[in-house]
Design a protein around this motif. Structure first.
Motif, mmCIF file in Angstrom:
data_model
loop_
_atom_site.group_PDB
_atom_site.id
_atom_site.type_symbol
_atom_site.label_atom_id
_atom_site.label_comp_id
_atom_site.label_asym_id
_atom_site.label_seq_id
_atom_site.Cartn_x
_atom_site.Cartn_y
_atom_site.Cartn_z
ATOM 1 N N LEU A 271 0.818 -1.202 0.000
ATOM 2 C CA LEU A 271 0.000 0.000 0.000
ATOM 3 C C LEU A 271 0.859 1.263 0.000
ATOM 4 C CD1 LEU A 271 -2.919 0.888 -0.092
ATOM 5 C CD2 LEU A 271 -3.033 0.595 2.383
ATOM 6 N N SER A 272 1.931 1.283 0.758
ATOM 7 C CA SER A 272 2.824 2.451 0.769
ATOM 8 C C SER A 272 3.504 2.638 -0.581
ATOM 9 C CB SER A 272 3.884 2.325 1.864
ATOM 10 O OG SER A 272 3.285 2.399 3.132
ATOM 11 N N GLU A 273 3.928 1.537 -1.195
ATOM 12 C CA GLU A 273 4.543 1.631 -2.524
ATOM 13 C C GLU A 273 3.536 2.170 -3.541
ATOM 14 O OE1 GLU A 273 6.956 -1.461 -0.374
ATOM 15 O OE2 GLU A 273 4.839 -1.033 -0.554
ATOM 16 N N PHE A 274 2.303 1.666 -3.469
ATOM 17 C CA PHE A 274 1.259 2.140 -4.369
ATOM 18 C C PHE A 274 1.041 3.642 -4.204
ATOM 19 C CE2 PHE A 274 -3.220 3.277 -4.937
ATOM 20 C CZ PHE A 274 -3.393 2.960 -6.282
ATOM 21 N N ARG A 275 0.954 4.087 -2.971
ATOM 22 C CA ARG A 275 0.727 5.516 -2.721
ATOM 23 C C ARG A 275 1.916 6.354 -3.174
ATOM 24 N NH1 ARG A 275 -2.422 4.181 2.705
ATOM 25 N NH2 ARG A 275 -4.485 4.046 1.757
ATOM 26 N N ALA A 276 3.117 5.857 -2.963
ATOM 27 C CA ALA A 276 4.303 6.579 -3.426
ATOM 28 C C ALA A 276 4.290 6.703 -4.943
ATOM 29 C CB ALA A 276 5.573 5.869 -2.959
ATOM 30 N N LEU B 212 11.519 2.257 1.434
ATOM 31 C CA LEU B 212 10.457 2.135 0.437
ATOM 32 C C LEU B 212 11.011 2.418 -0.958
ATOM 33 C CD1 LEU B 212 6.845 3.331 0.609
ATOM 34 C CD2 LEU B 212 8.254 4.149 -1.233
ATOM 35 N N VAL B 213 11.764 3.490 -1.097
ATOM 36 C CA VAL B 213 12.340 3.843 -2.401
ATOM 37 C C VAL B 213 13.337 2.775 -2.847
ATOM 38 C CG1 VAL B 213 13.775 5.539 -3.621
ATOM 39 C CG2 VAL B 213 11.868 6.308 -2.194
ATOM 40 N N ALA B 214 14.039 2.171 -1.931
ATOM 41 C CA ALA B 214 14.941 1.070 -2.292
ATOM 42 C C ALA B 214 14.150 -0.090 -2.890
ATOM 43 C CB ALA B 214 15.741 0.615 -1.075
ATOM 44 N N ARG B 215 12.977 -0.389 -2.312
ATOM 45 C CA ARG B 215 12.128 -1.455 -2.870
ATOM 46 C C ARG B 215 11.616 -1.063 -4.258
ATOM 47 N NH1 ARG B 215 10.233 -1.303 2.488
ATOM 48 N NH2 ARG B 215 8.250 -0.326 1.877
ATOM 49 N N LEU B 216 11.201 0.193 -4.407
ATOM 50 C CA LEU B 216 10.726 0.656 -5.718
ATOM 51 C C LEU B 216 11.849 0.591 -6.752
ATOM 52 C CD1 LEU B 216 8.548 3.774 -4.745
ATOM 53 C CD2 LEU B 216 7.742 1.493 -5.416
ATOM 54 N N ALA C 15 12.555 -2.969 -7.891
ATOM 55 C CA ALA C 15 11.515 -3.470 -8.800
ATOM 56 C C ALA C 15 11.487 -2.697 -10.123
ATOM 57 C CB ALA C 15 10.149 -3.360 -8.115
ATOM 58 N N ASP C 16 12.387 -1.736 -10.286
ATOM 59 C CA ASP C 16 12.455 -0.886 -11.472
ATOM 60 C C ASP C 16 11.210 0.000 -11.629
ATOM 61 O OD1 ASP C 16 13.764 0.179 -13.724
ATOM 62 O OD2 ASP C 16 12.650 -1.153 -15.065
ATOM 63 N N PHE C 17 10.586 0.361 -10.505
ATOM 64 C CA PHE C 17 9.433 1.258 -10.538
ATOM 65 C C PHE C 17 9.855 2.712 -10.370
ATOM 66 C CE2 PHE C 17 6.750 -2.362 -8.567
ATOM 67 C CZ PHE C 17 6.640 -2.981 -9.806
#
Length: 132
Positions: A47-52, A83-87, A90-92
């Motif tokens: 959910l946090s990734e989606f919102r970001a 969170l940004v590291a996860r994004l 994932a190449d998002f």
């Protein structure tokens, strides 16, 4: 000799305002749980990734300073860094240094991130409609 057990103290009555607030919090938690599960199951994003991704996609420049992103999604600096590291993994999104201030770091959404956000947005809306 046994110790005396203190008499129970009666809880103060709950005001209508407090009861309403508790109801809102419970509803919020239930909806958030459903949204998080649906986004993770169908799209592999939290959910946090989606919102970001949503805030990044809505930015006219497709980027936000890390602190600005943290403020928009309600996370502290450490949490938004993870969170940004996860994004990024994932190449998002990618990180970019501010050209004017080398200490400033931006998060920039990628096309892959835009695509995933668009796909997940449909699930988010469907789940939200079903939950309320």
């Amino acid at each position: 000799m046994t110790a005396a057990v203190p008499a129970p103290v009666a809880a103060p009555p709950v005001s209508d305002l407090a009861a309403t607030w508790q109801h809102i919090l419970l509803l919020h938690a239930r909806v958030e749980s459903r949204l998080a599960a649906a986004l993770q199951r169908r799209h592999g994003v939290g959910l946090s990734e989606f919102r970001a991704l949503g805030h990044l996609a809505a930015s006219p420049t497709a980027e936000l300073r890390m602190q600005e992103l943290a403020d928009k999604i309600g996370l502290n600096q450490s949490s938004v860094t993870r969170l940004v590291a996860r994004l990024s993994a994932a190449d998002f999104a990618v990180r970019d240094l501010c050209p004017d201030d080398k200490r400033g770091v931006y998060t920039v959404i990628t096309e892959t991130g835009r695509t995933r956000y668009a796909e997940a947005s449909r699930t988010y809306e469907e789940t939200l409609n079903a939950a309320v």
